[in-house]
Scaffold this motif. Structure first.
Motif, PDB file in Angstrom:
ATOM      1  N   LEU A   1       0.733  -0.978   0.070  1.00  0.00           N
ATOM      2  CA  LEU A   1      -0.107  -0.071  -0.078  1.00  0.00           C
ATOM      3  C   LEU A   1       0.797   1.156  -0.060  1.00  0.00           C
ATOM      4  O   LEU A   1       0.307   2.255   0.229  1.00  0.00           O
ATOM      5  CB  LEU A   1      -0.939  -0.012   1.387  1.00  0.00           C
ATOM      6  CG  LEU A   1      -1.909  -1.405   1.389  1.00  0.00           C
ATOM      7  CD1 LEU A   1      -2.827  -1.069   2.477  1.00  0.00           C
ATOM      8  CD2 LEU A   1      -2.761  -1.165   0.099  1.00  0.00           C
ATOM      9  N   ASN A   2       2.253   1.130  -0.152  1.00  0.00           N
ATOM     10  CA  ASN A   2       2.818   2.173  -0.068  1.00  0.00           C
ATOM     11  C   ASN A   2       2.666   3.051   1.202  1.00  0.00           C
ATOM     12  O   ASN A   2       2.611   4.324   0.949  1.00  0.00           O
ATOM     13  CB  ASN A   2       3.089   3.269  -1.233  1.00  0.00           C
ATOM     14  CG  ASN A   2       3.340   2.377  -2.495  1.00  0.00           C
ATOM     15  OD1 ASN A   2       4.545   1.833  -2.627  1.00  0.00           O
ATOM     16  ND2 ASN A   2       3.031   2.952  -3.764  1.00  0.00           N
ATOM     17  N   LEU A   3       2.787   2.279   2.536  1.00  0.00           N
ATOM     18  CA  LEU A   3       2.711   3.107   3.537  1.00  0.00           C
ATOM     19  C   LEU A   3       4.037   3.490   4.320  1.00  0.00           C
ATOM     20  O   LEU A   3       4.599   2.585   4.426  1.00  0.00           O
ATOM     21  CB  LEU A   3       1.773   2.417   4.711  1.00  0.00           C
ATOM     22  CG  LEU A   3       0.121   2.095   4.149  1.00  0.00           C
ATOM     23  CD1 LEU A   3      -0.510   1.256   5.243  1.00  0.00           C
ATOM     24  CD2 LEU A   3      -0.455   3.198   3.956  1.00  0.00           C
TER      25      LEU A   3
ATOM     26  N   SER B   1     -10.035  15.448  -2.027  1.00  0.00           N
ATOM     27  CA  SER B   1      -8.415  15.514  -2.253  1.00  0.00           C
ATOM     28  C   SER B   1      -7.886  14.365  -1.484  1.00  0.00           C
ATOM     29  O   SER B   1      -6.873  13.771  -1.845  1.00  0.00           O
ATOM     30  CB  SER B   1      -8.047  16.754  -2.058  1.00  0.00           C
ATOM     31  OG  SER B   1      -8.750  17.998  -2.384  1.00  0.00           O
ATOM     32  N   GLN B   2      -8.365  14.351  -0.205  1.00  0.00           N
ATOM     33  CA  GLN B   2      -7.742  13.153   0.743  1.00  0.00           C
ATOM     34  C   GLN B   2      -8.004  11.670   0.238  1.00  0.00           C
ATOM     35  O   GLN B   2      -7.006  11.103   0.136  1.00  0.00           O
ATOM     36  CB  GLN B   2      -8.725  13.305   1.856  1.00  0.00           C
ATOM     37  CG  GLN B   2      -8.161  13.722   3.242  1.00  0.00           C
ATOM     38  CD  GLN B   2      -8.857  13.774   4.303  1.00  0.00           C
ATOM     39  OE1 GLN B   2      -9.751  12.870   4.598  1.00  0.00           O
ATOM     40  NE2 GLN B   2      -8.736  14.822   5.220  1.00  0.00           N
ATOM     41  N   GLN B   3      -9.102  11.398  -0.334  1.00  0.00           N
ATOM     42  CA  GLN B   3      -9.122  10.189  -1.041  1.00  0.00           C
ATOM     43  C   GLN B   3      -8.313  10.029  -2.300  1.00  0.00           C
ATOM     44  O   GLN B   3      -7.640   8.973  -2.504  1.00  0.00           O
ATOM     45  CB  GLN B   3     -10.881  10.061  -1.359  1.00  0.00           C
ATOM     46  CG  GLN B   3     -11.671   9.822  -0.203  1.00  0.00           C
ATOM     47  CD  GLN B   3     -13.128   9.951  -0.403  1.00  0.00           C
ATOM     48  OE1 GLN B   3     -13.665  10.797  -1.497  1.00  0.00           O
ATOM     49  NE2 GLN B   3     -13.823   8.732  -0.241  1.00  0.00           N
ATOM     50  N   LEU B   4      -8.469  11.031  -2.878  1.00  0.00           N
ATOM     51  CA  LEU B   4      -7.427  10.944  -4.168  1.00  0.00           C
ATOM     52  C   LEU B   4      -6.009  10.861  -3.856  1.00  0.00           C
ATOM     53  O   LEU B   4      -5.129  10.260  -4.513  1.00  0.00           O
ATOM     54  CB  LEU B   4      -7.793  12.166  -5.097  1.00  0.00           C
ATOM     55  CG  LEU B   4      -8.930  12.309  -5.795  1.00  0.00           C
ATOM     56  CD1 LEU B   4      -9.352  13.624  -6.669  1.00  0.00           C
ATOM     57  CD2 LEU B   4      -9.224  11.224  -6.745  1.00  0.00           C
ATOM     58  N   SER B   5      -5.596  11.633  -2.662  1.00  0.00           N
ATOM     59  CA  SER B   5      -4.132  11.433  -2.448  1.00  0.00           C
ATOM     60  C   SER B   5      -3.844   9.802  -1.930  1.00  0.00           C
ATOM     61  O   SER B   5      -2.895   9.442  -2.174  1.00  0.00           O
ATOM     62  CB  SER B   5      -4.023  12.319  -1.116  1.00  0.00           C
ATOM     63  OG  SER B   5      -3.048  12.065  -0.505  1.00  0.00           O
TER      64      SER B   5
ATOM     65  N   GLY C   1      -4.313   2.245   5.905  1.00  0.00           N
ATOM     66  CA  GLY C   1      -3.811   3.199   5.327  1.00  0.00           C
ATOM     67  C   GLY C   1      -4.741   4.399   5.242  1.00  0.00           C
ATOM     68  O   GLY C   1      -4.511   5.426   4.493  1.00  0.00           O
ATOM     69  N   MET C   2      -6.044   4.189   5.634  1.00  0.00           N
ATOM     70  CA  MET C   2      -6.947   5.291   5.405  1.00  0.00           C
ATOM     71  C   MET C   2      -6.666   6.508   6.065  1.00  0.00           C
ATOM     72  O   MET C   2      -7.379   7.724   5.675  1.00  0.00           O
ATOM     73  CB  MET C   2      -8.284   4.586   5.639  1.00  0.00           C
ATOM     74  CG  MET C   2      -8.879   3.800   4.795  1.00  0.00           C
ATOM     75  SD  MET C   2      -8.839   4.077   3.044  1.00  0.00           S
ATOM     76  CE  MET C   2     -10.316   4.843   2.955  1.00  0.00           C
ATOM     77  N   ASP C   3      -5.703   6.501   6.861  1.00  0.00           N
ATOM     78  CA  ASP C   3      -5.235   7.921   7.603  1.00  0.00           C
ATOM     79  C   ASP C   3      -3.876   8.196   7.093  1.00  0.00           C
ATOM     80  O   ASP C   3      -3.255   9.322   7.658  1.00  0.00           O
ATOM     81  CB  ASP C   3      -5.285   7.958   9.030  1.00  0.00           C
ATOM     82  CG  ASP C   3      -4.197   6.606   9.564  1.00  0.00           C
ATOM     83  OD1 ASP C   3      -3.786   5.779   8.802  1.00  0.00           O
ATOM     84  OD2 ASP C   3      -4.101   6.376  10.933  1.00  0.00           O
ATOM     85  N   SER C   4      -3.415   7.803   5.899  1.00  0.00           N
ATOM     86  CA  SER C   4      -2.282   8.068   5.274  1.00  0.00           C
ATOM     87  C   SER C   4      -2.254   8.690   4.285  1.00  0.00           C
ATOM     88  O   SER C   4      -2.408   8.102   2.958  1.00  0.00           O
ATOM     89  CB  SER C   4      -1.332   6.599   5.262  1.00  0.00           C
ATOM     90  OG  SER C   4       0.112   6.912   4.391  1.00  0.00           O
ATOM     91  N   TYR C   5      -2.633  10.116   4.198  1.00  0.00           N
ATOM     92  CA  TYR C   5      -2.760  10.895   3.099  1.00  0.00           C
ATOM     93  C   TYR C   5      -2.144  12.313   3.398  1.00  0.00           C
ATOM     94  O   TYR C   5      -1.786  12.650   4.313  1.00  0.00           O
ATOM     95  CB  TYR C   5      -4.264  11.209   2.528  1.00  0.00           C
ATOM     96  CG  TYR C   5      -5.055  11.488   3.956  1.00  0.00           C
ATOM     97  CD1 TYR C   5      -4.813  13.108   4.311  1.00  0.00           C
ATOM     98  CD2 TYR C   5      -5.630  10.820   4.942  1.00  0.00           C
ATOM     99  CE1 TYR C   5      -5.437  13.413   5.517  1.00  0.00           C
ATOM    100  CE2 TYR C   5      -6.222  11.081   5.909  1.00  0.00           C
ATOM    101  CZ  TYR C   5      -6.285  12.495   6.270  1.00  0.00           C
ATOM    102  OH  TYR C   5      -6.910  12.808   7.579  1.00  0.00           O
TER     103      TYR C   5
END
Ligand code: 2P0
Length: 328
Positions: free
Chosen positions: A45-47, A145-149, A178-182
């Motif tokens: 997930l590239n976290l 934008s967060q989702q797109l990031s 990773g839903m908080d990794s943006y």
């Protein structure tokens, strides 16, 4: 957790969305990290292990146009040239599009890049950011934008930071999915801040940054201190940006880049992106500072330096060969 599961979480059922009958175009700038992303806690997930902070280069980026392909295959055109279907570039982009394809739909993708290819500027950052933005338009997902990031991150970590101009912070996040990794933009602007590309070599990388960061994380003793270094540097950099303290910004960025390269040097087998000319260029910067000029450098996964400065005229005299870029 697979990338496709994240895509489903964000978009839902892909076949609910129809492709646009007209081409959809989006632009994203590339970015240079002042506090670097180096090391992943999740490779799929590239976290990242740590947060990072970058500055976007407004007019160096990628413009991507999507339309429906008339053949049963994706077609990529990069700066007017057909990308061979057997190339790794084609494969990587097609695999990314697989995540979003409803009902075997294939795409014509036209990419116009203004990133100087050999300059060690991240073309994958702006490439995947522009792709995520264009897909959102093409399928009318209407994502934030967060989702797109997050979607851009699934293509390449640094792409999560390429959706905005100016300073951008990518939050590492702690969640497994990773839903908080943006990334998010900082409010502060700094129009006087200059960036210059100092080319020392156009040679190809000996090892990709993706492999090098993984090798570092697995084998470098020094890497253990990297997260702490980043935490400290992020705090200092944000303070420098808030106070418009250029020397603090420059020192923090240069020190962070050198520490990142130190972790690679201490990996096994060791990794160095420096050429003799890179070290010579660093020495010129250090000499310029000793002579009273406020100039600093940062270096990514390549031999070239990016100079940071305020006083354009003095920099032109000292480093006439650099290509100046105004981030804003
Ligand atoms: C950065 N780099 O923060 C750091 C500094 C290189 C050195 O982000 O594996 O191409 O696609 O997530 O984003 C380059 O790494 O790596 C990078 P992947 P990416 O700019």
């Amino acid at each position: 957790m697979k990338k496709s599961a994240i895509v489903e979480k964000i978009i839902g059922n892909l076949s609910q969305y129809s492709p646009s009958q007209n081409p959809a175009t989006a632009y994203a700038p590339t970015n240079i990290a002042l506090v670097k992303y180096w090391g992943k806690r999740n490779q799929e997930l590239n976290l990242p292990v740590t947060s990072s902070l970058s500055i976007s280069l407004a007019d160096k980026g990628a413009e991507t146009t999507l339309s429906i392909s008339s053949i049963k295959q994706d077609v990529f055109i990069l700066n007017g040239k057909l990308v061979p279907a057997t190339s790794s570039f084609h494969r990587r982009l097609s695999l990314y599009l697989d995540l979003f394809r409803p009902n075997n739909l294939f795409l014509d993708v036209n990419i116009v890049s203004t990133v100087p290819i050999a300059a060690g500027l991240a073309s994958s950052a702006c490439g995947f950011a522009a792709m995520a933005l264009a897909l959102d338009k093409f399928f009318s997902w209407q994502l934030s934008s967060q989702q797109l990031s997050i979607l851009a991150r699934l293509g390449s970590g640094s792409a999560s930071r390429s959706l905005w101009s100016g300073f951008v912070e990518w939050h590492a996040g702690v969640r497994e999915d990773g839903m908080d990794s943006y990334a998010e933009p900082l409010h502060e602007k700094w129009p006087e801040l200059g960036v210059g590309l100092m080319m020392v070599s156009e040679s190809e990388k000996s090892i990709s940054s993706r492999e090098a960061m993984q090798l570092t994380i697995e084998t470098s003793e020094l890497y253990k201190s990297w997260p702490q270094k980043v935490e400290h540097d992020l705090k200092t950099l944000k303070q420098a940006i808030q106070e418009k303290n250029f020397d603090l910004l420059g020192k923090t960025a240069e020190s962070n880049a050198l520490a990142m390269h130190a972790t690679m040097l201490s990996a096994w087998p060791p990794v160095s992106y420096c050429f003799p000319e890179t070290i010579a260029a660093m020495r010129r910067v250090w000499q310029a500072r000793a002579d009273g000029l406020s100039v600093y450098f940062t270096q990514d996964a390549g031999p070239n330096l990016k100079l940071l400065f305020i006083d354009q005229d003095a920099i032109r005299q000292y480093f006439p060969e650099i290509e100046e870029i105004r981030p804003w």
